[in-house]
Design a protein around this motif. Sequence first.
Motif, PDB file in Angstrom:
ATOM      1  N   ASP A 603     -28.745  58.528 -19.473  1.00  0.00           N
ATOM      2  CA  ASP A 603     -29.547  58.447 -20.365  1.00  0.00           C
ATOM      3  C   ASP A 603     -30.646  59.582 -20.018  1.00  0.00           C
ATOM      4  N   PHE A 604     -31.134  60.305 -21.223  1.00  0.00           N
ATOM      5  CA  PHE A 604     -31.849  61.501 -20.869  1.00  0.00           C
ATOM      6  C   PHE A 604     -32.944  61.611 -21.979  1.00  0.00           C
ATOM      7  N   SER A 605     -34.033  62.347 -21.636  1.00  0.00           N
ATOM      8  CA  SER A 605     -35.091  62.633 -22.442  1.00  0.00           C
ATOM      9  C   SER A 605     -34.673  63.569 -23.706  1.00  0.00           C
ATOM     10  N   TRP A 606     -34.499  62.963 -24.987  1.00  0.00           N
ATOM     11  CA  TRP A 606     -34.202  63.959 -26.065  1.00  0.00           C
ATOM     12  C   TRP A 606     -34.292  63.231 -27.443  1.00  0.00           C
ATOM     13  N   SER A 607     -34.976  63.746 -28.399  1.00  0.00           N
ATOM     14  CA  SER A 607     -35.426  62.989 -29.497  1.00  0.00           C
ATOM     15  C   SER A 607     -34.454  62.980 -30.646  1.00  0.00           C
ATOM     16  N   GLN A 608     -33.197  63.858 -30.528  1.00  0.00           N
ATOM     17  CA  GLN A 608     -32.705  64.053 -31.930  1.00  0.00           C
ATOM     18  C   GLN A 608     -31.117  63.930 -31.334  1.00  0.00           C
ATOM     19  N   ALA A 609     -30.167  63.514 -32.237  1.00  0.00           N
ATOM     20  CA  ALA A 609     -28.762  63.457 -32.010  1.00  0.00           C
ATOM     21  C   ALA A 609     -28.027  64.636 -31.702  1.00  0.00           C
ATOM     22  N   LEU A 610     -27.268  64.587 -31.074  1.00  0.00           N
ATOM     23  CA  LEU A 610     -26.518  65.950 -30.534  1.00  0.00           C
ATOM     24  C   LEU A 610     -25.395  66.167 -31.644  1.00  0.00           C
ATOM     25  N   SER A 611     -25.454  67.579 -31.884  1.00  0.00           N
ATOM     26  CA  SER A 611     -24.064  67.707 -33.088  1.00  0.00           C
ATOM     27  C   SER A 611     -22.827  67.931 -32.234  1.00  0.00           C
ATOM     28  N   SER A 612     -21.659  67.776 -32.962  1.00  0.00           N
ATOM     29  CA  SER A 612     -20.471  67.822 -32.449  1.00  0.00           C
ATOM     30  C   SER A 612     -20.272  69.168 -31.788  1.00  0.00           C
ATOM     31  N   GLU A 613     -20.899  70.036 -32.209  1.00  0.00           N
ATOM     32  CA  GLU A 613     -20.611  71.434 -31.607  1.00  0.00           C
ATOM     33  C   GLU A 613     -21.439  71.152 -30.085  1.00  0.00           C
ATOM     34  N   THR A 614     -22.402  70.765 -29.947  1.00  0.00           N
ATOM     35  CA  THR A 614     -23.246  70.823 -28.767  1.00  0.00           C
ATOM     36  C   THR A 614     -22.409  69.671 -27.810  1.00  0.00           C
ATOM     37  N   LYS A 615     -21.923  68.712 -28.416  1.00  0.00           N
ATOM     38  CA  LYS A 615     -21.321  67.730 -27.526  1.00  0.00           C
ATOM     39  C   LYS A 615     -19.868  68.510 -26.846  1.00  0.00           C
ATOM     40  N   SER A 616     -19.074  69.184 -27.892  1.00  0.00           N
ATOM     41  CA  SER A 616     -18.050  69.716 -27.197  1.00  0.00           C
ATOM     42  C   SER A 616     -18.330  70.808 -26.363  1.00  0.00           C
ATOM     43  N   GLU A 617     -19.454  71.548 -26.303  1.00  0.00           N
ATOM     44  CA  GLU A 617     -20.215  72.468 -25.386  1.00  0.00           C
ATOM     45  C   GLU A 617     -20.354  71.813 -24.013  1.00  0.00           C
ATOM     46  N   ILE A 618     -21.086  70.619 -23.933  1.00  0.00           N
ATOM     47  CA  ILE A 618     -21.383  69.958 -23.083  1.00  0.00           C
ATOM     48  C   ILE A 618     -20.114  69.562 -22.115  1.00  0.00           C
ATOM     49  N   GLU A 619     -19.222  69.099 -22.882  1.00  0.00           N
ATOM     50  CA  GLU A 619     -17.883  68.547 -22.232  1.00  0.00           C
ATOM     51  C   GLU A 619     -17.197  70.079 -21.592  1.00  0.00           C
ATOM     52  N   GLU A 620     -17.372  70.968 -22.221  1.00  0.00           N
ATOM     53  CA  GLU A 620     -16.651  72.161 -21.847  1.00  0.00           C
ATOM     54  C   GLU A 620     -17.444  72.925 -20.540  1.00  0.00           C
ATOM     55  N   VAL A 621     -18.764  72.834 -20.364  1.00  0.00           N
ATOM     56  CA  VAL A 621     -19.364  73.000 -19.278  1.00  0.00           C
ATOM     57  C   VAL A 621     -19.090  72.402 -18.128  1.00  0.00           C
ATOM     58  N   ALA A 622     -18.916  71.082 -18.512  1.00  0.00           N
ATOM     59  CA  ALA A 622     -18.813  70.238 -17.239  1.00  0.00           C
ATOM     60  C   ALA A 622     -17.396  70.305 -16.748  1.00  0.00           C
ATOM     61  N   ASN A 623     -16.533  70.426 -17.740  1.00  0.00           N
ATOM     62  CA  ASN A 623     -15.077  70.828 -17.018  1.00  0.00           C
ATOM     63  C   ASN A 623     -14.910  72.035 -16.267  1.00  0.00           C
ATOM     64  N   THR A 624     -15.435  73.001 -17.117  1.00  0.00           N
ATOM     65  CA  THR A 624     -15.557  74.382 -16.431  1.00  0.00           C
ATOM     66  C   THR A 624     -15.989  74.275 -14.896  1.00  0.00           C
ATOM     67  N   ALA A 625     -17.121  73.510 -14.577  1.00  0.00           N
ATOM     68  CA  ALA A 625     -17.685  73.193 -13.311  1.00  0.00           C
ATOM     69  C   ALA A 625     -16.587  72.502 -12.680  1.00  0.00           C
ATOM     70  N   VAL A 626     -15.773  71.471 -13.260  1.00  0.00           N
ATOM     71  CA  VAL A 626     -14.690  70.894 -12.256  1.00  0.00           C
ATOM     72  C   VAL A 626     -13.499  71.986 -11.980  1.00  0.00           C
ATOM     73  N   ARG A 627     -13.298  72.657 -12.980  1.00  0.00           N
ATOM     74  CA  ARG A 627     -12.188  73.721 -12.824  1.00  0.00           C
ATOM     75  C   ARG A 627     -12.771  74.887 -11.611  1.00  0.00           C
ATOM     76  N   ASP A 628     -13.749  75.029 -11.506  1.00  0.00           N
ATOM     77  CA  ASP A 628     -14.394  76.084 -10.471  1.00  0.00           C
ATOM     78  C   ASP A 628     -14.431  75.581  -9.231  1.00  0.00           C
ATOM     79  N   ASN A 629     -14.104  74.125  -8.940  1.00  0.00           N
ATOM     80  CA  ASN A 629     -14.177  73.661  -7.544  1.00  0.00           C
ATOM     81  C   ASN A 629     -15.448  74.099  -6.840  1.00  0.00           C
ATOM     82  N   LEU A 630     -16.540  73.940  -7.355  1.00  0.00           N
ATOM     83  CA  LEU A 630     -17.754  73.933  -6.611  1.00  0.00           C
ATOM     84  C   LEU A 630     -17.974  73.168  -5.375  1.00  0.00           C
ATOM     85  N   GLU A 631     -18.525  73.583  -4.320  1.00  0.00           N
ATOM     86  CA  GLU A 631     -18.774  72.868  -3.166  1.00  0.00           C
ATOM     87  C   GLU A 631     -19.799  71.737  -3.208  1.00  0.00           C
ATOM     88  N   VAL A 632     -19.574  70.636  -2.902  1.00  0.00           N
ATOM     89  CA  VAL A 632     -20.545  69.506  -2.960  1.00  0.00           C
ATOM     90  C   VAL A 632     -21.415  69.201  -1.695  1.00  0.00           C
TER      91      VAL A 632
END
Length: 884
Positions: A603-632
């Motif tokens: 859950d996050f603070s935001w007052s309007q629904a996310l568009s399909s394009e925005t959701k796809s962009e979030i998913e892409e950024v997240a999976n790019t971070a997975v692909r880049d094998n970032l150190e935890v």
Amino acid sequence: MQTAEIQNRWLTYFGERGHAVVPSASLVSDDPSLLFTVAGMVPFVPYLTGLVPAPFDRATSVQKCIRTLDIEEVGKTPRHGTFFQMNGNFSFGDYFKKEAIQFAWEFLTLPESDGGLGFRPEDLWVTVYEDDDDAVAYWKETAGLPDERIQRLGMDTNYWSTGQPGPAGPCSEIFFDRGPEYGADGGPATDDDRYVEIWNLVFMQYLRGEGSGKDFSILGELPKQNIDTGMGLERVAFLKQGVENMYEIDQVRPVLDKAAELSGRTYGVDHEADVRLRVVADHVRSSLMLIADGVTPSNEGRGYVLRRLLRRTVRAMRLLGVEGTTFAELFPESRDAMKAAYPEVEKDYDRISRVVLAEEDTFMRTLASGTTILDTAVEQTKESGASQLSSDTAFLLHDTFGFPIDLTLEMAAEAGLSVDRHAFDTLMKQQRDRAKADAGSKKQFLADLSVYGAFRAVGQTTFTGYDTLETESSVIGIIVDGVSVSRAVSGQIAEIILAETSLYAESGGQEADAGAIVGASYHLEVLDVQRPVKGLISHKVEVTSGEVGVGDPAAALVDAEWRRGATQAHSATHVIHAALRQILGNDAHQSGSYNKAGYMRLDFSWSQALSSETKSEIEEVANTAVRDNLEVTTRIMALDDARELGAMALFGEKYGDTVRVVEIGGPWSLELCAGTHVGRSAEIGLISLVGESSVGSSNRRVESLVGMNAFRNFAAERAIVSELTTNLKTPREQLPDRVAELLANLKSAERKIAQLEAGQLSQRVPALVETSRKIGTVRAVIENVGELPSTDDLRGLVQSVRERLGSEAAVVALAATIGDKPAVIVATNDASRSQGFAAGALAKAAAGVLGGGGGGKPDIAQGGGTNSASIPDALALIGSSLSA
């Protein structure tokens, strides 16, 4: 003397006298039985009761508190506020009665130039418990008070206990005499507003037994005698500032003045307007402080309390004549008044402002729609001769339109009606029971917290699960049905306390580990893991074989597959959060989360629904971070150092002086977190964003599948697409257009069917008109028309028959079976209504025969039920009503 100055003097005074200065805890209480921190002692209860060893012998704090039990009294008295601050000094087996009295008297009467409050001794009175001779002697010795200014009172006012077996003891209260212009002489015993209680000293001296009210036994003295005191900061402030009440002090008055300016009112002229202005000032400050501590408006729990405060504020301003929005002007006044004592309200004001403005905007729309519905219901209720608005209407307003029940009660009362509150509460309870059935059952196993005291006294449970999935330990406690026992046998459900464990206890949004606890002669399946008190981990288990006893060696074993999935999901939560902030900006701040093996939601603070394009962009950024094998990486550091580093904290979460910081890709994701995580981001696997929805006017929720669950979801969707392409004989890329075409054809076919059915119904009208007969003074059509597709069809049929009957006084009552349920609709015309026949009353009576309810307007109304076999009796009742 400004309120923040009083606060500073308090902390300085007691800090210089050996008290650990403890920052205010959050308004969101750690105590599961409390929604909020309701008293200054709440954060110290585990130490005062001995449940958890105190980390200091004496302490002091200025604690933020919220109480809403007396919300209806806000603005009417000089001292009732929903948000208040309690100055406290505490002793945990260190000093006792004599020293507590000395501290209180000295701080109150010490000259301002010497760091005290400078009260005149002759203005102060004290009360003591009627049998507390020691307290009387100490007051005389310390303050030199005469007998007449030390009043002995009974258990109702001057004896403290939790209401349960445990610590108890007498109290002594200090009062300020405001003078004869405020009331009768006679001291605090007169219970008059002239005498204002400013300090309460609780002497935790005894161990009480079972009982209720005044009827309980004292079992003896406590091994350690404790002190819990509280000085009301707002009460002292209004006395020191020479104003009439707490609403006029420096931390509250600016909001009151702004509300008066916006409404064109002059404070102090009209009592009713003054009450509303004080309500606004109190509720704005309370809302500001709640949101600063992470509470957001909702329809449940803490969020409902906040929503109620905000909406009562809007309502009060409307009653003062202000129809437009006001929060943009009111809340900055409260921010500026409170920032000296609580700098975080200024630092975090952008977020706070977004929350309140979104809630105000939502409620303004709610007021418009809900008021229309309520006005209609009020009119119908009055026309039917009733004096009580139905609980169904109140529930509809609350559940569908977000209209608070308190507002419905107020507005109904203004119209001269009451509301069936008991029936409304029953409907609310049924809804909550349905919603919480699963979640509530999981937590039932936790015993009365007092049973954990002996185990916690041994020390803290060591969690080893960050480094290993298997830990050799020993059983230090067993609890069955809330009682500490020495053994648990096969088939029993029990709680097991271990000295060390690798099993993760549910916290920070992460579900507890699955696994087992095993010994040489027993096997325990772990059902849940919780932290019932700070520092202690309890395992809910089923004894699947053998018998386990206290002192037995034990091995805690984490289910490796479960933990792998849990770490993937928790790390994915951090990745999604970072992706949200990268795309939406830093305003998208996490407000809650939940994750378990294969699934996460955030859950996050935001007052309007996310568009399909925005959701796809979030998913892409997240999976790019997975692909880049970032150190935890994880680091343990001081809380202040972590904040300086920029680590984000979850609003409403509690953090100690030392915290764990989890970094993914360095500064890209930097959060305070005690959960378990992967070693590098590639271990998360796939992240599939499967849902996005609203969880309030200013909060959104995203849901994702993680790892193999995400892969299986994609595989299932691929199979569905493959089946559609085969069955529709359409290439995959053309499927959207083909489905849209089929839907359009389906809608066209449905319209044609509806037209045919309407034509068939219209053909029945002449035959029904032929059945009309004279009953009493009206012409009536009362028939069972059999099965129909919907109530709309039945309503149309009734209206058509009424129209064909002309201007002669007429009543039409038709019944039908719709989806195996009976329905009846009654219509009247002007001539029959002039004779006193109301459709609403007739439909309601018929519905009662059908085993249900009904009603409506005088010209047309409907009812329903559960017993179709009773349709003839229901229609007969209408006929007899017309002939009466």
